[in-house]
Design an enzyme around this catalytic site. Structure first.
Site, short mmCIF file in Angstrom:
data_model
loop_
_atom_site.label_atom_id
_atom_site.label_comp_id
_atom_site.label_asym_id
_atom_site.label_seq_id
_atom_site.Cartn_x
_atom_site.Cartn_y
_atom_site.Cartn_z
N CYS A 163 0.80 -1.22 0.00
CA CYS A 163 0.00 0.00 0.00
C CYS A 163 0.84 1.28 0.00
CB CYS A 163 -0.97 -0.02 1.17
SG CYS A 163 -2.07 -1.46 1.12
N HIS A 303 -2.16 7.97 6.32
CA HIS A 303 -2.42 6.66 5.71
C HIS A 303 -3.77 6.14 6.20
CE1 HIS A 303 -1.62 2.85 3.82
NE2 HIS A 303 -1.75 2.20 4.97
N GLU A 314 0.03 4.77 13.60
CA GLU A 314 0.39 5.95 12.82
C GLU A 314 0.32 7.21 13.69
OE1 GLU A 314 -0.53 8.31 8.62
OE2 GLU A 314 -1.94 6.76 9.30
N LYS A 334 -9.21 8.36 2.84
CA LYS A 334 -9.73 7.00 2.63
C LYS A 334 -11.13 6.83 3.19
CE LYS A 334 -5.28 4.52 2.43
NZ LYS A 334 -4.34 5.61 2.71
N HIS A 339 -9.74 2.34 0.41
CA HIS A 339 -8.29 2.12 0.34
C HIS A 339 -7.94 1.56 -1.03
CE1 HIS A 339 -4.25 1.39 1.18
NE2 HIS A 339 -4.33 0.44 2.10
N PHE A 400 1.87 -3.69 3.78
CA PHE A 400 2.21 -5.01 4.30
C PHE A 400 3.68 -5.29 3.98
CE2 PHE A 400 -2.13 -7.44 4.25
CZ PHE A 400 -2.63 -6.55 5.18
#
Length: 412
Positions: A163, A303, A314, A334, A339, A400
């Site tokens: 991502c 994010h 985060e 988002k 996403h 990831f």
């Protein structure tokens, strides 16, 4: 040091099929979520997603080409076409040896892969694969096809960092120009992941929201009741250009790219570091390259996927870098777009440029009750957009595998 500016943008998103509509939708807090229409999801734990609406590939390519391209490549070509038009590019008047393409996709042609393997497994065992199976499916083909369409002979490759993918692509493109390896780059990312295998896979890893009874509120970053991300699709394209090159051809400069930080959590297969250590390092590196302090950042596009662990880690990373600063606008776009996986960074970069160009902070919708640990620590821009003069905007992306990529954009 060579300066790098943005002269063209292209967007294909769940809330707008071009940059103008995308920016307007962000201002209005438009929600892109709906029931999945691309396949029968009635037996899946998640039955909703943020899909692109009304996309017609034949507006951007011949029918014969559309048959050869996976949807993720079709999305790429649509976004790039808009960015090239906005940048008013006449490729015949510039040195195409010095123009490259760095494109990102985390999944590539996953629909093509799924359908071809399914046909083989459910058939009689005879390997009747489409001759375009491999070139449709591979993750690097979109960058190659963009270069072929416009005859661009400069550096050409694809980034894959989950991502963080398209933010990584933007930073790489920025560096190639800064290092005098190119004068112009087309960059960004695209994803078309609303297919059974992706939804089923993310359900199995418990990463996606399962709020089927109230899915319009499913993407709620930073909210104490968040239960996972909402899948999105689309593409974002940016034309990056060396400043003097842009000025010489009379280009309209939308913003400047001034910093990029890449790092790694080095912690877990899918989870982010609980204290946000990798995120903090990426942000610090971006600030260092930009030559500014954390206090200079006016807006941070987080994010913030709406996962329980990810959002909290985060925020802890942000606290390491920024401290607690109520005047800092943070928002999670988002909450509107879902996403977009590998395309998220590109779309959120375009959101940052829009915020700079039109002096507004996009909202975080759906979120009602912020994590108690950070309630009041920042301006989370809840519910509706806010007017604000923005000189510096930061965009975070994490993937990831622990991948970290942070970009900083400046008003030109």
């Amino acid at each position: 040091m060579r300066r790098v500016v943005i002269t063209g943008l292209g967007a294909l998103t769940p809330i707008g099929n071009n940059v103008r509509d995308f920016w307007q939708a962000l201002k209005n807090g438009k929600n892109g979520v709906g029931e999945i229409t691309k396949f029968d999801a009635s037996k899946f734990k998640t039955q909703f997603a943020c899909e692109v609406k009304g996309f017609d590939p034949l507006q951007f390519m011949e029918k014969s080409d559309a048959r050869k391209y996976d949807l993720y490549t079709q999305y790429a070509l649509a976004a790039v076409a808009e960015s090239v038009e906005q940048a008013k590019l006449d490729f015949e008047s510039i040195n195409k040896d010095r123009v490259g393409v760095i494109w990102g996709s985390g999944n590539g042609g996953i629909e093509t892969f799924q359908e071809q393997v399914k046909e083989y497994v459910l058939g009689d065992g005879t390997p009747r694969f489409n001759p375009f199976f491999i070139p449709k499916m591979i993750a690097n083909i979109a960058s190659g096809i963009v270069a072929m369409k416009y005859g661009l002979r400069g550096v050409n490759y694809t980034t894959v960092s989950a991502c963080a993918t398209s933010n990584t692509a933007i930073i790489d493109a920025f560096n190639y120009i800064k290092w005098n390896k190119a004068d112009m780059m087309i960059t960004g990312g695209s994803e078309a992941p609303v297919v059974a295998s992706t939804v089923g896979g993310f359900n199995a890893s418990r990463a996606m929201s399962t709020l089927n009874d109230d899915f319009s509120k499913a993407s709620r970053p930073f909210d104490v009741n968040r239960d996972g991300f909402v899948l999105g699709e689309g593409a974002g394209a940016l034309v990056l250009e060396e400043l003097e090159h842009a000025l010489k051809r009379g280009a309209n400069i939308l913003a400047e790219v001034v910093g990029g930080g890449m790092a790694s959590d080095a912690y877990h297969l899918t989870g982010t570091h609980p204290n946000g250590d990798g995120a903090a390092l990426g942000m610090r590196l971006a600030l260092e390259e930009a030559g500014i302090s954390a206090e200079d950042i006016d807006y941070l596009n987080a994010h913030a996927t709406s996962t329980p662990q990810g959002d909290l880690s985060e925020l802890r990373g942000i606290e390491q870098v920024f401290g607690r600063r109520e005047s800092l606008n943070i928002s999670a776009t988002k909450s509107m777009t879902g996403h977009l996986l590998g395309a998220a960074g590109a779309i959120e970069a375009i959101a940052c440029v829009g915020a700079i160009a039109q002096s507004f902070v996009p909202p975080t919708i759906n979120s009602q009750e912020i994590e108690p640990e950070f309630d009041g620590a920042y301006n989370f821009t809840l519910g509706k957009a806010q007017e604000k003069e923005i000189t510096f905007a930061m965009s975070n992306t994490f993937g990831f595998g622990g991948h970290i990529a942070t970009s900083i954009f400046k008003k030109y």
